[in-house]
Design an enzyme around this catalytic site. Sequence first.
Site, PDB file in Angstrom:
ATOM      1  N   LYS A  53       0.850  -1.221   0.032  1.00  0.00           N
ATOM      2  CA  LYS A  53      -0.169   0.073   0.214  1.00  0.00           C
ATOM      3  C   LYS A  53       0.931   1.027  -0.048  1.00  0.00           C
ATOM      4  CE  LYS A  53      -3.826  -2.494   2.084  1.00  0.00           C
ATOM      5  NZ  LYS A  53      -4.390  -3.193   3.120  1.00  0.00           N
ATOM      6  N   GLN A  97      -5.958  -2.413   8.783  1.00  0.00           N
ATOM      7  CA  GLN A  97      -5.630  -3.564   8.535  1.00  0.00           C
ATOM      8  C   GLN A  97      -6.252  -4.747   9.213  1.00  0.00           C
ATOM      9  OE1 GLN A  97      -4.136  -4.090   5.486  1.00  0.00           O
ATOM     10  NE2 GLN A  97      -4.545  -6.265   5.588  1.00  0.00           N
ATOM     11  N   ASP A 120     -12.091   1.798   2.656  1.00  0.00           N
ATOM     12  CA  ASP A 120     -12.461   0.199   2.589  1.00  0.00           C
ATOM     13  C   ASP A 120     -13.742   0.162   2.263  1.00  0.00           C
ATOM     14  OD1 ASP A 120     -10.374  -1.467   2.843  1.00  0.00           O
ATOM     15  OD2 ASP A 120     -10.151  -1.033   5.004  1.00  0.00           O
TER      16      ASP A 120
HETATM   17  N1  GUN Z   1      -7.540  -7.717   5.055  1.00  0.00           N
HETATM   18  C1  GUN Z   1      -7.679  -8.313   3.990  1.00  0.00           C
HETATM   19  N2  GUN Z   1      -8.195  -7.565   3.107  1.00  0.00           N
HETATM   20  C2  GUN Z   1      -8.511  -6.424   3.684  1.00  0.00           C
HETATM   21  C3  GUN Z   1      -8.993  -5.166   3.188  1.00  0.00           C
HETATM   22  O1  GUN Z   1      -9.506  -5.197   1.868  1.00  0.00           O
HETATM   23  N3  GUN Z   1      -9.037  -3.904   4.123  1.00  0.00           N
HETATM   24  C4  GUN Z   1      -8.635  -4.248   5.234  1.00  0.00           C
HETATM   25  N4  GUN Z   1      -8.571  -3.178   5.909  1.00  0.00           N
HETATM   26  N5  GUN Z   1      -8.231  -5.275   5.639  1.00  0.00           N
HETATM   27  C5  GUN Z   1      -8.022  -6.165   4.969  1.00  0.00           C
END
Ligand code: GUN
Length: 284
Positions: A53, A97, A120
């Site tokens: 990211k 996350q 998200d």
């Molecule tokens: N863990 C796995 N996929 C995701 C996602 O798309 N967003 C977040 N915040 N955590 C994740």
Amino acid sequence: MAEIIDGKAVAAAVKERIRKDAIRFQKTSKITPGLAVVLVGNDPASKIYVRNKKKACEEVGFKSFEYVLPAETPEIVLLELIDTLNRDPNIHGILVQLPLPKHIDEDEIIAAINPKKDVDCFHPVNVGKLVTGSADFAPCTPAGVMELIKSTGTEVAGKRCVVVGRSNIVGKPMAMLLLQANGTVTICHSKTENLGDVCREADILVAAVGKPKLITGDMIKPGAVVIDVGMNRDANGKLCGDVDFKAASKVAGFITPVPGGVGPMTIAMLMENTYSAAKLSVVK
Ligand code: GUN
């Protein structure tokens, strides 16, 4: 033989478009989009996602802010951090996350994020807006799948779409996006009877269950668009999707590989959502 959908190439094109748009936006607004990523604990897979990211932010010219907290962080400390990030004008997107350590209530954390910074699209307000078709964001992975379908030149309107999996992160929002695009949508899950019969009707099949090679070649309609969101390890420890790629690619019209299909798109769409959030911050 199916045409392989190159997720890396589609993601690169999306990021390049965002990079150019953001330069223009920056000139007029003096705003550089900023994304805060919060990681609690040191799950190795999560660490890789967080690193990717940060790299994507650099590629598109965004600021990235990283917060790595120890696994034993009390929930109140995380809530206080989110409050600080909600108020910070340099931060337009907040991503916590998942999964979080067991002692932290994920729903409570998600609900604490300002919905305008919820890149998200997990906050209940944003989930509701997604269902009514008035959302500012779409969840990154399903939004990425829509881009991949578009890249094949396939029109979703009127098509039979089957989503296998009903998670809040992928399956449910995926079905909503396909419905908004006027697809005729069926959601299948672990209790679905005659899964193969349902899948065989799909012009567009999205597999997001997390079961290695659950979707076999005989479950695919000839010429279908097959999108594999799965990210599993097979018996030999090799990365594989929910679709038996070798068999399915003999039947499908288009198919995504694992890795190199949906994965790169999720991060590209996160950049898109961060850019949207930055734009939202100037529209009062
Ligand atoms: N863990 C796995 N996929 C995701 C996602 O798309 N967003 C977040 N915040 N955590 C994740």
